[in-house]
Design an enzyme around this catalytic site. Structure first.
Site, PDB file in Angstrom:
ATOM      1  N   HIS A 483     -28.780 -44.014  19.917  1.00 40.01           N
ATOM      2  CA  HIS A 483     -27.604 -43.603  19.139  1.00 40.01           C
ATOM      3  C   HIS A 483     -27.549 -44.366  17.813  1.00 40.01           C
ATOM      4  O   HIS A 483     -27.348 -43.770  16.744  1.00 40.01           O
ATOM      5  CB  HIS A 483     -26.332 -43.860  19.955  1.00 40.01           C
ATOM      6  N   GLU A 484     -27.724 -45.687  17.877  1.00 37.66           N
ATOM      7  CA  GLU A 484     -27.624 -46.494  16.661  1.00 37.66           C
ATOM      8  C   GLU A 484     -28.802 -46.233  15.730  1.00 37.66           C
ATOM      9  O   GLU A 484     -28.640 -46.239  14.505  1.00 37.66           O
ATOM     10  CB  GLU A 484     -27.543 -47.976  17.022  1.00 37.66           C
ATOM     11  N   HIS A 487     -28.168 -43.270  13.597  1.00 37.88           N
ATOM     12  CA  HIS A 487     -27.253 -43.494  12.468  1.00 37.88           C
ATOM     13  C   HIS A 487     -27.996 -43.856  11.187  1.00 37.88           C
ATOM     14  O   HIS A 487     -27.409 -43.779  10.103  1.00 37.88           O
ATOM     15  CB  HIS A 487     -26.244 -44.590  12.809  1.00 37.88           C
ATOM     16  N   GLU A 506     -21.055 -39.178  13.595  1.00 41.31           N
ATOM     17  CA  GLU A 506     -20.970 -39.441  15.032  1.00 41.31           C
ATOM     18  C   GLU A 506     -21.459 -38.246  15.853  1.00 41.31           C
ATOM     19  O   GLU A 506     -22.080 -38.416  16.898  1.00 41.31           O
ATOM     20  CB  GLU A 506     -19.537 -39.792  15.427  1.00 41.31           C
TER      21      GLU A 506
END
Length: 757
Positions: A483-484, A487, A506
């Site tokens: 997930h990170e 980003h 997000e």
């Protein structure tokens, strides 16, 4: 009077007048003092006239506005909408002369709020609200306004960049006339410097460094308010004539809300940036409107026992200045919002790979999905502002795994070595297989202190992870890491202009987390990967459904005032759950993994119903039968445990939470069957909810442990402990809060305090 706002509830004001002056580069030179819990030093800002000033040349068109043209718009930690980043990483040789910045010998002219000003403050800088607009008056001084909060500003001065040796190369096109020629010369130098071609970035950094060390050539008038720093130069009425390079001497305050002073899991002092609730305005004076994209370079000095990690394209190696004192230098050449600047200083231990290296392989089924994307970019050109772009570098396009380091407190070193070191290359290469060139040239991963209020946070070149992801196997850690990493593309390389469209970053990061993780799990067939994604989609659907049921309609509109097509209107401008999503969610219930969970739930509910029907008269004889049944059940469940994924356990416990009453024996059997105290934080959170709901007193210790060690997820549990109005549970809530309050994230502590008191 300045607006009084509560950062926990209100949107923050964007005070900086970015349409008149734009910061193009920051040079920070800082000392970190853990005894006083203060960061102090200087920041030099290099400006260019903003868009409003470039449209015309008259003084009237360079009007003074003390507030940003976007003042009071929605603002928290702005996702960056910048392009992608620089060439390969380069270690800093600290060839630049680190100069010691120290205002300790100066007379302290602090006011009662700890703010400073020069001798003319009393005579003349008006508040933001009363600032004159020279379009109207035509004779008042131009006022530069920066976003600033919880800082003690000691001095502001103009920097004499013309005094830098060798700077003559930037003065060739300067038009020097009359008495203003020196001022024009300095501004011309800064203009030439900030507009150097992208391939001159090394030269640009070199001259930024020496310009930042140039002597001052006159103090500037300034005043600090709750949310701003206001600066002017006497008799300068237009932004184009205002100094384009200024130095601010300042220090942070221990209570400043941009940084957290705490201890790590080994009990050693540390400090790190929060990312919220007020971004970096309590770390350094800056421009926070998202249009203010800038680069930066930073020198940080601290005791030799500490490691400095930061948003920087180089993997900094410290230089020893004197015994017991180290200097760290980082730089960024990719223009980014100031809110993305991140720093963490602590006694971190670097977790290194053993002699052998992990073998990274990628499933060919996925690796070719976007294989041609980078080739198209290399042949063409990017549409962003000029800077050293990795997408235009053929070598970067083939770099599956970018250089990375892992840091953690000493006590978590072994756990990180076991979990993180193997996962990071897998997740990075999976991201490359899907999206191509990594936007950033390197990355550090840091396990932050237990008071960190999230499971993770991505910033340029650095990822913060909660210690909560390190328990219960690799699933939670791997998905959060994916997930990170996502980003880097969505949220940092591109993103929304404000929080009304946070879903852009997000939403994509959440979607890609599953896609990356499926690729990272190299042995996973496509069908199984799809089933796991459907299971995860169902879990997210359940949370979305609950949120919608408990939210006002006006809060369910993702974007306001836009109806281009029906689908956009249905998804973004209308409250409630869109019809396509309602239809799609029905298929998730039929997923094989979900059906497995449903079968398990049915068994547990039936066992619970039988247990509750027992009468006191039959209890004794049934105990023998139940023990046999429970023993058989445990045996069967342990066999099935290998088949149940963490997300399946989450769904199982969430489903059982919907039951009005589970008897004690069922709870005991659940715990033993799935070894719930050994699972990851997502599973243990649901287990703690069951413990609280059914007053399973012998397991309150597990709730206490969760509230202390998994603070990123524990806030909701405090509410559950209080809502039952049970004396023991409320006592537990008070006890845990008392033990963690001083170290807890400020915003989280405030929410919990409202629940308890």
């Amino acid at each position: 009077m300045e607006t009084k706002l509560d950062p926990a509830k209100d949107d923050l004001p964007l005070m900086a007048n970015t349409r008149h002056m734009l910061v193009k580069h920051y040079v920070l030179d800082l000392d970190v003092d853990f005894k006083s819990q203060v960061i102090e030093g200087t920041i030099v800002l290099f400006f260019e006239p903003g868009s409003r000033c470039k449209k015309g040349g008259s003084a009237g068109e360079g009007a003074c506005l003390s507030q940003s043209d976007e003042t009071f718009k929605i603002r928290a930690s702005e996702p960056c909408h910048s392009p992608v980043t620089n060439l390969s990483a380069r270690s800093s040789k600290t060839g630049y002369n680190d100069f010691s910045v120290c205002a300790k010998g100066e007379k302290d002219t602090s006011d009662k709020n700890g703010n400073h000003s020069n001798g003319e403050q009393a005579s003349g800088i008006s508040s933001s609200k009363n600032c004159c607009d020279i379009e109207t008056h035509g004779s008042e001084d131009f006022l530069l306004v920066l976003d600033c909060c919880d800082l003690s500003v000691l001095k502001v001065e103009e920097v004499d960049v013309a005094a830098v040796p060798g700077i003559e190369k930037f003065t060739r096109s300067a038009k020097l006339t009359d008495a203003e020629e020196l001022r024009n010369l300095r501004n011309q130098i800064v203009h030439e410097l900030v507009t150097l071609p992208a391939d001159h970035w090394r030269e640009q950094l070199y001259y930024y460094t020496y310009c930042s060390q140039a002597p001052g050539c006159g103090e500037l008038l300034f005043s600090t308010g709750t949310w701003s720093l206001e600066i002017r130069k006497a008799e300068v009425q237009a932004p184009r004539d205002f100094p384009h390079a200024i130095r601010i001497w300042y220090k942070t305050k221990p209570e400043g809300r941009s940084v957290t002073w705490t201890t790590d899991q080994s009990g050693r002092p540390c400090v790190y940036t929060m990312g919220s609730p007020i971004n970096n305005r309590a770390l350094f004076p800056c421009q926070e409107p998202p249009v203010a994209m800038s680069t930066w370079q930073t020198t940080v000095r601290t005791a030799s026992s500490f490691v400095v990690l930061m948003s920087g394209e180089n993997s900094a190696e410290p230089a020893q200045l004197q015994e017991g004192l180290l200097s760290w230098y980082y730089y960024v050449t990719m223009p980014m919002p100031a809110s993305t600047f991140t720093i963490a200083v602590g006694c971190w231990t670097e977790v290194k790979q053993e002699s052998h290296t992990a073998d990274v392989q990628i499933n060919n089924e996925f690796s070719s999905l976007f294989s041609r994307a980078d080739l198209r970019l290399i042949k063409g050109s990017c549409g962003h502002v000029a800077y050293p772009c990795r997408f235009q570098n053929p070598a970067a396009s083939s770099q599956l795994v970018i250089p990375h380091r892992v840091f953690a407190p000493w006590c978590l070193k072994d756990r990180c070595a076991e979990i993180l070191l193997e996962l990071i290359p897998q997740c990075l290469s999976a991201a490359h297989a899907i999206l191509g060139t990594h936007p950033f040239s390197r990355i550090d991963v840091l396990i932050v202190p237990s008071n960190f209020s999230s499971l993770g946070m991505a910033s340029p070149h650095i990822i913060f992870l909660s210690q909560s992801v390190l328990t219960g196997g690799s699933h939670l850690c791997g998905t959060r890491l994916c997930h990170e990493i996502a980003h880097a593309w969505f949220g940092l390389a591109i993103g929304a202009r404000d929080w009304t469209e946070e879903w852009i970053s997000e939403g994509f990061a959440t979607y890609l987390e599953d896609v990356f993780w499926a690729v990272a799990q190299q042995q996973l067939p496509h069908d199984e990967a799809r089933e796991q994604q459907e299971l995860k989609a169902l879990l997210r659907w359940r949370r979305l459904r609950d949120e919608v049921q408990n939210s006002k309609e006006e809060l369910q509109v993702l974007r306001y005032g836009l109806s281009v097509e029906n689908i956009i209107g249905a998804w973004l401008d209308t409250s409630g759950i869109p019809k396509p999503l309602l239809e799609e969610c029905q298929s998730w219930d039929q997923c094989r993994l979900v059906q497995q969970v449903n079968d398990e739930v049915t068994k547990w509910i039936q066992a619970n119903q039988r247990a509750r029907k027992r009468t006191k008269r039959k209890r004794r004889q049934d105990e023998v039968a139940f023990r046999k049944l429970a023993g058989l059940s445990v045996t069967l469940k342990i066999f099935q445990l290998e088949q149940l994924l963490p997300d399946q356990l989450v769904l199982l416990l969430e489903s059982l939470l919907e039951e009005k009453m589970l008897c004690l024996r069922i709870l005991q059997c659940l715990e033993k069957t799935y070894h719930l105290d050994e699972q990851d934080a997502e599973v243990r959170h649901r287990w703690c909810e069951l413990v609280v709901k059914h007053k399973y007193t012998t397991r309150y210790a597990e709730v206490e442990k969760f509230l202390k060690e998994d603070q990123a997820m524990g806030v909701y549990l405090y509410g559950e402990l209080m809502v039952n109005e049970d004396a023991k549970q409320q006592e537990l809530a008070y006890k845990c809060f008392a033990a963690t309050q001083k170290q807890m994230d400020v915003s989280s502590a405030k929410v919990v305090a409202e629940m308890l008191f």
